[in-house]
Design a protein around this motif. Structure first.
Motif, PDB file in Angstrom:
ATOM      1  N   ALA A 100       4.613  -9.203 -11.576  1.00  0.00           N
ATOM      2  CA  ALA A 100       4.436  -7.967 -10.818  1.00  0.00           C
ATOM      3  C   ALA A 100       3.669  -6.938 -11.637  1.00  0.00           C
ATOM      4  CB  ALA A 100       5.801  -7.406 -10.424  1.00  0.00           C
ATOM      5  N   PHE A 101       3.881  -6.930 -12.940  1.00  0.00           N
ATOM      6  CA  PHE A 101       3.190  -5.979 -13.807  1.00  0.00           C
ATOM      7  C   PHE A 101       1.680  -6.224 -13.780  1.00  0.00           C
ATOM      8  CE2 PHE A 101       7.507  -6.058 -15.383  1.00  0.00           C
ATOM      9  CZ  PHE A 101       7.761  -4.749 -15.724  1.00  0.00           C
ATOM     10  N   ARG A 102       1.293  -7.485 -13.803  1.00  0.00           N
ATOM     11  CA  ARG A 102      -0.129  -7.813 -13.780  1.00  0.00           C
ATOM     12  C   ARG A 102      -0.739  -7.562 -12.406  1.00  0.00           C
ATOM     13  NH1 ARG A 102      -2.234 -10.736 -17.994  1.00  0.00           N
ATOM     14  NH2 ARG A 102      -0.751 -11.433 -19.577  1.00  0.00           N
ATOM     15  N   ARG A 103       0.029  -7.787 -11.361  1.00  0.00           N
ATOM     16  CA  ARG A 103      -0.502  -7.639 -10.001  1.00  0.00           C
ATOM     17  C   ARG A 103      -0.942  -6.207  -9.730  1.00  0.00           C
ATOM     18  NH1 ARG A 103       3.267 -10.173  -5.486  1.00  0.00           N
ATOM     19  NH2 ARG A 103       1.347  -9.955  -4.285  1.00  0.00           N
ATOM     20  N   ILE A 104      -0.241  -5.229 -10.310  1.00  0.00           N
ATOM     21  CA  ILE A 104      -0.611  -3.839 -10.070  1.00  0.00           C
ATOM     22  C   ILE A 104      -1.268  -3.186 -11.284  1.00  0.00           C
ATOM     23  CG2 ILE A 104       1.208  -3.557  -8.340  1.00  0.00           C
ATOM     24  CD1 ILE A 104       2.854  -2.044 -10.416  1.00  0.00           C
ATOM     25  N   LEU A 179       2.683   0.315  -2.837  1.00  0.00           N
ATOM     26  CA  LEU A 179       2.281   0.618  -1.470  1.00  0.00           C
ATOM     27  C   LEU A 179       0.895   0.069  -1.153  1.00  0.00           C
ATOM     28  CD1 LEU A 179       3.434   2.094   0.988  1.00  0.00           C
ATOM     29  CD2 LEU A 179       2.129   4.113   0.277  1.00  0.00           C
ATOM     30  N   PHE A 180      -0.043   0.177  -2.090  1.00  0.00           N
ATOM     31  CA  PHE A 180      -1.383  -0.343  -1.842  1.00  0.00           C
ATOM     32  C   PHE A 180      -1.347  -1.844  -1.613  1.00  0.00           C
ATOM     33  CE2 PHE A 180      -4.934   2.688  -2.964  1.00  0.00           C
ATOM     34  CZ  PHE A 180      -4.172   3.838  -2.778  1.00  0.00           C
ATOM     35  N   LEU A 181      -0.564  -2.553  -2.427  1.00  0.00           N
ATOM     36  CA  LEU A 181      -0.503  -4.010  -2.290  1.00  0.00           C
ATOM     37  C   LEU A 181       0.128  -4.411  -0.958  1.00  0.00           C
ATOM     38  CD1 LEU A 181       0.387  -6.470  -5.127  1.00  0.00           C
ATOM     39  CD2 LEU A 181       1.239  -6.847  -2.814  1.00  0.00           C
ATOM     40  N   ARG A 182       1.236  -3.783  -0.604  1.00  0.00           N
ATOM     41  CA  ARG A 182       1.925  -4.154   0.626  1.00  0.00           C
ATOM     42  C   ARG A 182       1.120  -3.771   1.867  1.00  0.00           C
ATOM     43  NH1 ARG A 182       4.596  -8.034  -1.335  1.00  0.00           N
ATOM     44  NH2 ARG A 182       6.829  -7.801  -1.718  1.00  0.00           N
ATOM     45  N   LEU A 183       0.524  -2.609   1.893  1.00  0.00           N
ATOM     46  CA  LEU A 183      -0.260  -2.220   3.064  1.00  0.00           C
ATOM     47  C   LEU A 183      -1.504  -3.087   3.202  1.00  0.00           C
ATOM     48  CD1 LEU A 183       0.006   1.688   3.051  1.00  0.00           C
ATOM     49  CD2 LEU A 183       1.379  -0.002   4.306  1.00  0.00           C
ATOM     50  N   LEU A 186      -0.530  -6.100   4.922  1.00  0.00           N
ATOM     51  CA  LEU A 186      -0.333  -5.868   6.348  1.00  0.00           C
ATOM     52  C   LEU A 186      -1.648  -5.689   7.098  1.00  0.00           C
ATOM     53  CD1 LEU A 186       2.745  -3.466   6.212  1.00  0.00           C
ATOM     54  CD2 LEU A 186       2.700  -5.775   7.171  1.00  0.00           C
ATOM     55  N   GLY A 187      -2.755  -5.765   6.365  1.00  0.00           N
ATOM     56  CA  GLY A 187      -4.059  -5.706   7.001  1.00  0.00           C
ATOM     57  C   GLY A 187      -4.662  -4.320   7.111  1.00  0.00           C
ATOM     58  N   TRP A 188      -4.095  -3.340   6.424  1.00  0.00           N
ATOM     59  CA  TRP A 188      -4.647  -1.992   6.468  1.00  0.00           C
ATOM     60  C   TRP A 188      -5.967  -1.924   5.716  1.00  0.00           C
ATOM     61  CZ3 TRP A 188      -1.171   2.838   6.590  1.00  0.00           C
ATOM     62  CH2 TRP A 188      -0.067   2.625   7.439  1.00  0.00           C
ATOM     63  N   GLY A 189      -6.849  -1.040   6.163  1.00  0.00           N
ATOM     64  CA  GLY A 189      -8.103  -0.812   5.471  1.00  0.00           C
ATOM     65  C   GLY A 189      -7.919   0.140   4.304  1.00  0.00           C
ATOM     66  N   THR A 190      -8.865   0.106   3.377  1.00  0.00           N
ATOM     67  CA  THR A 190      -8.759   0.928   2.166  1.00  0.00           C
ATOM     68  C   THR A 190      -8.660   2.421   2.462  1.00  0.00           C
ATOM     69  OG1 THR A 190      -9.917  -0.720   0.821  1.00  0.00           O
ATOM     70  CG2 THR A 190      -9.895   1.547  -0.001  1.00  0.00           C
TER      71      THR A 190
END
Length: 262
Positions: A100-104, A179-183, A186-190
Motif C-alpha cells: 500500500a505504501f508503494r501504491r500511493i 481517495l484518488f486510487l479508489r475513485l 470507480l471510473g472517475w476522471g482526473t
C-alpha cells in the motif's frame, strides 16, 4: 475485507464489487475526514449564529487538561488514535505482492526529490495561507486563529511537531492517496477526483471560517495536480508537515510578538 478490490479497470468491477467499494469509501470518510467535514460545517453554522466570524477565535491546539502530565497524555493519545484511519486505509490498499505504501508513493525511496518538492510546495502554501488569512480577516469571514494554545512545558514543542506530522499524514494519505486510487477504480476522471478531494479538504477546515475553507480548497487543487503528476504522496506529506510546523511552532515562539491570532 483485505485485498477485496484489486487494481483493475473500473469496467472490470461487477456491480456488487462496485457497490462494496463505494461503501468502503463512505465508511473510511465517515470514520475520518468526512466526519470532520460534517462537524466543521455545523460548527461554522453555530459560530455564524452567535455573531460575526471576525469577532470569534478558533484554537487549533488547545490545552486538554490543567494538569501538565495529563495534558501531555491526552495530547499523545489524541495523536495516536487519530492516525488509526491511516492504518485502516493502508490495510485496505494492501494487495498480494503490492505494498500500500508503494501504491500511493508513501515511501522514502526518493528522499531528496520529495523533500525539495515538499519544501517548494510548503513555501507556496505558506505565502498563500497568509494572504487568504489576511483577506478573510479583512472581509470578516475568518475567525482569529490561535495555532498553538498549549502552556509552555518541556514537551510543548515536540507535541506541536507531532501534531503537525499527524495532520500531514492523516490528510494526505486519506484525502489524496487513498481517495484518488479508489475513485479512479470507480471510473472517475482526473478533474472530478481532484475537485472532490479539494472540496473534502476545504470542508473540514470550515470551522475556522470561510476564508480557510477557500484557502484549503486551493491547496487541495494544487496538491491534487502534483499527486497526479508524481504519483507520490510523500512530497505532499512533507509540505503539509512543514506548513503546520511553521504555523504551530512559529506561533508558539513568535505569535504574541507579531500579533497573530489577534
Amino acid at each position: 475485507m483485505r485485498a477485496a478490490y484489486p487494481s483493475v479497470p473500473a469496467e472490470s468491477l461487477d456491480p456488487r464489487a462496485r457497490k462494496m467499494l463505494v461503501f468502503e469509501v463512505l465508511i473510511v470518510l465517515g470514520l475520518s475526514l468526512g466526519r470532520s467535514g460534517v462537524y466543521a460545517v455545523v460548527e461554522l453554522l453555530e459560530k455564524a449564529a452567535q455573531g460575526p466570524l471576525a469577532g470569534q477565535t478558533t484554537t487549533l491546539n488547545p490545552v486538554l487538561d490543567e494538569n501538565p502530565w495529563f495534558d501531555l497524555t491526552y495530547q499523545l493519545l489524541g495523536i495516536f488514535f487519530s492516525l488509526l484511519p491511516v492504518a485502516l486505509v493502508l490495510y485496505l490498499l494492501t494487495e498480494p505482492g503490492k505494498s500500500a505504501f508503494r501504491r500511493i508513493g508513501f515511501t522514502f525511496e526518493k528522499p531528496l526529490r520529495d523533500f525539495l518538492l515538499g519544501a517548494l510546495l510548503a513555501a507556496v502554501i505558506c505565502l498563500g495561507t497568509l494572504g487568504v488569512y489576511a483577506g478573510g480577516r479583512a472581509l470578516g469571514i475568518t475567525t482569529a486563529l490561535v495555532p498553538a494554545a498549549l502552556d509552555t512545558y518541556w514537551w510543548t514543542l515536540p507535541v506541536l511537531i507531532l501534531s503537525a506530522m499527524r495532520h500531514a499524514v492523516l490528510e494526505e494519505v486519506i484525502v489524496v492517496g487513498y481517495l484518488f486510487l479508489r475513485l479512479r477504480q470507480l471510473g472517475w476522471g482526473t478533474p472530478a477526483i481532484i475537485l472532490t478531494s479539494a472540496l473534502i479538504r476545504a470542508s473540514y477546515h470550515l470551522y475556522q471560517g470561510i476564508g480557510p475553507g477557500i484557502g484549503n480548497f486551493l491547496m487541495g487543487l494544487i496538491f491534487g495536480y502534483v499527486y497526479v503528476r508524481t504519483r507520490r504522496v510523500m512530497p505532499l506529506v512533507i509540505a503539509h508537515a512543514l506548513v503546520d510546523m511553521i504555523g504551530f511552532v512559529g506561533f508558539a515562539l513568535f505569535g504574541p510578538a507579531i500579533g497573530i491570532g489577534n
